[in-house]
Design a protein around this motif. Structure first.
Motif, PDB file in Angstrom:
ATOM      1  N   ALA A   1       3.203  10.007  25.053  1.00  0.00           N
ATOM      2  CA  ALA A   1       4.022  11.541  26.090  1.00  0.00           C
ATOM      3  C   ALA A   1       3.700  10.971  27.477  1.00  0.00           C
ATOM      4  O   ALA A   1       4.861  11.143  28.088  1.00  0.00           O
ATOM      5  N   LYS A   2       3.362   9.171  28.132  1.00  0.00           N
ATOM      6  CA  LYS A   2       3.201   9.277  28.974  1.00  0.00           C
ATOM      7  C   LYS A   2       2.447   7.982  29.486  1.00  0.00           C
ATOM      8  O   LYS A   2       1.970   7.536  28.953  1.00  0.00           O
ATOM      9  N   LEU A   3       2.628   6.966  30.331  1.00  0.00           N
ATOM     10  CA  LEU A   3       1.818   5.982  30.788  1.00  0.00           C
ATOM     11  C   LEU A   3       1.394   6.875  32.222  1.00  0.00           C
ATOM     12  O   LEU A   3       2.377   7.231  33.097  1.00  0.00           O
ATOM     13  N   TRP A   4       0.013   5.822  32.335  1.00  0.00           N
ATOM     14  CA  TRP A   4      -0.478   6.355  33.965  1.00  0.00           C
ATOM     15  C   TRP A   4      -0.884   5.394  34.700  1.00  0.00           C
ATOM     16  O   TRP A   4      -2.509   4.691  34.243  1.00  0.00           O
ATOM     17  N   LEU A   5      -0.307   5.088  35.469  1.00  0.00           N
ATOM     18  CA  LEU A   5      -0.312   3.147  36.582  1.00  0.00           C
ATOM     19  C   LEU A   5      -1.489   3.951  37.335  1.00  0.00           C
ATOM     20  O   LEU A   5      -1.518   4.508  38.062  1.00  0.00           O
ATOM     21  N   THR A   6      -2.818   3.011  36.653  1.00  0.00           N
ATOM     22  CA  THR A   6      -3.650   3.678  37.547  1.00  0.00           C
ATOM     23  C   THR A   6      -3.360   2.383  39.521  1.00  0.00           C
ATOM     24  O   THR A   6      -2.414   1.141  39.862  1.00  0.00           O
ATOM     25  N   ALA A   7      -3.801   2.938  40.181  1.00  0.00           N
ATOM     26  CA  ALA A   7      -3.483   2.359  42.177  1.00  0.00           C
ATOM     27  C   ALA A   7      -4.991   2.632  42.564  1.00  0.00           C
ATOM     28  O   ALA A   7      -5.589   3.643  42.888  1.00  0.00           O
ATOM     29  N   SER A   8      -5.116   1.770  43.345  1.00  0.00           N
ATOM     30  CA  SER A   8      -6.648   1.326  44.187  1.00  0.00           C
ATOM     31  C   SER A   8      -6.333   2.604  45.558  1.00  0.00           C
ATOM     32  O   SER A   8      -7.349   2.419  45.571  1.00  0.00           O
ATOM     33  N   GLY A   9      -5.056   2.237  45.803  1.00  0.00           N
ATOM     34  CA  GLY A   9      -5.302   3.171  47.179  1.00  0.00           C
ATOM     35  C   GLY A   9      -4.930   2.801  48.274  1.00  0.00           C
ATOM     36  O   GLY A   9      -4.435   2.844  49.370  1.00  0.00           O
ATOM     37  N   GLY A  10      -5.268   0.848  47.854  1.00  0.00           N
ATOM     38  CA  GLY A  10      -5.434  -0.228  48.722  1.00  0.00           C
ATOM     39  C   GLY A  10      -6.429  -0.294  50.089  1.00  0.00           C
ATOM     40  O   GLY A  10      -7.848   0.875  50.304  1.00  0.00           O
ATOM     41  N   PRO A  11      -6.419  -0.801  51.142  1.00  0.00           N
ATOM     42  CA  PRO A  11      -7.929  -0.367  51.926  1.00  0.00           C
ATOM     43  C   PRO A  11      -7.401   0.486  52.749  1.00  0.00           C
ATOM     44  O   PRO A  11      -8.549   1.348  53.824  1.00  0.00           O
ATOM     45  N   PHE A  12      -6.134   1.495  52.781  1.00  0.00           N
ATOM     46  CA  PHE A  12      -6.162   2.197  54.117  1.00  0.00           C
ATOM     47  C   PHE A  12      -5.840   3.745  53.290  1.00  0.00           C
ATOM     48  O   PHE A  12      -5.233   5.035  54.102  1.00  0.00           O
ATOM     49  N   ARG A  13      -6.470   3.712  51.891  1.00  0.00           N
ATOM     50  CA  ARG A  13      -6.307   5.525  51.161  1.00  0.00           C
ATOM     51  C   ARG A  13      -7.019   6.584  51.949  1.00  0.00           C
ATOM     52  O   ARG A  13      -5.961   6.857  52.147  1.00  0.00           O
ATOM     53  N   ASN A  14      -8.065   6.167  53.149  1.00  0.00           N
ATOM     54  CA  ASN A  14      -8.327   7.851  53.927  1.00  0.00           C
ATOM     55  C   ASN A  14      -8.023   7.603  55.054  1.00  0.00           C
ATOM     56  O   ASN A  14      -8.429   7.786  56.210  1.00  0.00           O
ATOM     57  N   HIS A  15      -7.141   6.518  55.875  1.00  0.00           N
ATOM     58  CA  HIS A  15      -6.141   6.039  56.943  1.00  0.00           C
ATOM     59  C   HIS A  15      -5.671   6.976  57.481  1.00  0.00           C
ATOM     60  O   HIS A  15      -4.371   7.732  56.513  1.00  0.00           O
ATOM     61  N   SER A  16      -5.761   8.033  58.607  1.00  0.00           N
ATOM     62  CA  SER A  16      -4.638   8.974  58.968  1.00  0.00           C
ATOM     63  C   SER A  16      -3.587   8.252  59.037  1.00  0.00           C
ATOM     64  O   SER A  16      -3.947   7.144  59.445  1.00  0.00           O
ATOM     65  N   LEU A  17      -2.291   9.113  59.524  1.00  0.00           N
ATOM     66  CA  LEU A  17      -0.887   8.527  59.738  1.00  0.00           C
ATOM     67  C   LEU A  17      -1.038   7.909  61.222  1.00  0.00           C
ATOM     68  O   LEU A  17      -0.872   6.573  61.430  1.00  0.00           O
ATOM     69  N   ALA A  18      -1.782   8.484  62.181  1.00  0.00           N
ATOM     70  CA  ALA A  18      -2.027   8.180  63.593  1.00  0.00           C
ATOM     71  C   ALA A  18      -3.413   6.472  63.093  1.00  0.00           C
ATOM     72  O   ALA A  18      -2.574   5.322  63.716  1.00  0.00           O
TER      73      ALA A  18
END
Ligand code: NAD
Ligand code: MG
Length: 393
Positions: free
Chosen positions: A171-188
């Motif tokens: 049905a689907k392939l789900w690629l996982t992503a760690s989100g990297g070092p800035f996963r919780n960073h705001s735009l600023a």
């Protein structure tokens, strides 16, 4: 004894591959190696593994390597066709494609054309020339086994028959992503990040380019494109989910509601060992996952506003092959400029977007046309960097 050609031996994947080969001298012979500029490390590799052939960037590098190896019998090749000649050599059984970026395309394509077992880390080759590489492999009978951890996980969880058809029930392939070092960073906060912060990935040790790609989520965008070409499923069946622990390396969802996942410690030696030995299994030297100590495995939807690169990649794939060449070239130039302090982190997606906007969709059918467009897109991207106001940074 399998004879291996390792392209990009001095890089992060190259070094991990050598770690696995070191464990199995009775199974694998390092027949050939390549490196670009790190000649001192290449010399050490030649002393330890005694390959028959070493390929370097140019005559100066060849001379430097020879001077470091006065007593070692190794042929040192350089020049335009050296990498292609090595991967196509009759004595080579399997090619590990671990050069970074579009620079790896020609040798990856040559390995596919020559019918070699192709252990593929160089995802950019599939991004810019997926159709060429896959059709060359089909025509020659080359088997492509992905090393990229997500695609290796999917490869392990999918039925072996290709192409996948309706009877496979995927049905689907789900690629996982760690989100990297800035996963919780705001735009600023994202606007102010430095190359050192971007290269300090929380879970994986990788080369600098892929580390920045992971931080922008372009890496996951490139991986969506890589999955599209490798597994031949329509785009709407390829999804990305953020999984900060990097333990579940990807999942296949089946029509009956089953999800099959591959789990493991975040260490590239596991997918490399899998790809080398497939369909057998060999030890990778990776510390086993302590499954009873795992506190939590969490999953969340990626944030397209803070990380626009992911949608740039989806959109380029929908636009067609020429947009993929531009996407990749602009990204390589942008990442390089960011690493050299010439571009902010937040300007990376803006630059890529602007390059895509400025370059008309065109037909690209063969390697020459792809490389010509790649070169043009690099010029556009570099010009944009020198006139940064257009990026509204
Ligand atoms: P790296 O920068 O550590 O190493 C790159 C290698 O390519 C080096 O051996 C270098 O000498 C060679 N190289 C660089 N420019 C070259 C050129 N112009 N011509 C010939 N050779 C050149 O990169 P890496 O992190 O090992 O990544 C290699 C590839 O594997 C990339 O495509 C990356 O996306 C993919 N990959 C890496 C990881 C990882 O954990 N590092 C994981 C998955 C996929
Ligand atoms: Mg990956």
């Amino acid at each position: 004894m399998q004879r291996i050609a390792l392209m990009g031996a001095t890089g992060s994947i190259g070094q991990s591959t050598l770690k696995v080969l070191r464990l199995h001298p009775e199974k694998y012979q390092l027949f050939g190696v390549s490196a670009h500029r790190n000649i001192a490390l290449l010399a050490q590799i030649c002393v330890e593994f005694r390959p028959k052939i070493a390929v370097v960037a140019d005559a100066d590098a060849a001379q430097e390597l020879r001077a470091l190896l006065p007593d070692i019998q190794v042929e040192i090749w350089h020049g335009a066709s050296a990498l292609n000649d090595l991967v196509s050599a009759d004595s080579v059984d399997a090619v590990v494609a671990a050069i970074v970026g579009a620079a790896g395309l020609a040798s990856t394509l040559a390995a596919a054309t020559a019918g070699k077992r192709l252990l593929l880390a160089n995802k950019e080759a599939l991004v810019i020339a997926g159709s060429l590489v896959m059709s060359a492999a089909i025509a020659s009978g080359a088997q492509i086994i992905p090393i990229d951890s997500e695609h290796n996980a999917l490869f392990q969880c999918l039925p072996p028959a290709r192409p996948l058809d309706a009877t496979s029930g995927v049905a689907k392939l789900w690629l996982t992503a760690s989100g990297g070092p800035f996963r919780n960073h705001s735009l600023a906060e994202l606007a102010a990040v430095t190359p050192e912060q971007a290269c300090a990935h929380p879970n994986w040790q990788m080369g600098r380019k892929i580390s920045v790609d992971s931080a922008t989520l372009m890496n996951k965008g490139l991986e969506v494109i890589e999955a599209y070409w490798l597994f031949g499923l329509p785009l709407h069946q390829i999804e990305v989910v953020v999984h900060p622990q990097s333990i579940v390396h990807s999942l296949v969802e089946y029509v009956d509601g089953s999800f099959l996942a591959q789990l493991g410690s975040p260490d590239m030696c596991t997918p490399i060992a899998h790809a080398l030995a497939y369909p057998s299994r060999i030890a990778s030297g990776v510390k086993p996952l302590n499954i009873s100590q795992l506190k939590s495995l969490s999953f969340e939807t990626p944030d397209a506003v803070r990380f626009p690169c992911l949608n740039l990649a989806y959109d380029a794939l929908a636009s067609g092959p020429s947009a993929l060449v531009v996407l990749n070239a602009a990204n390589e130039v942008a990442v390089d400029a960011f690493l050299n302090g010439a571009l902010t982190f937040s300007a990376i997606p803006k630059l890529i977007n602007e390059c895509l906007r400025q370059t008309p969709i065109q037909s690209v059918h063969n390697l020459d046309e792809i490389l010509t467009l790649d070169a043009l897109a690099r010029i556009s991207a570099s010009t944009l960097i020198t006139t940064q106001q257009q990026l509204e940074i």
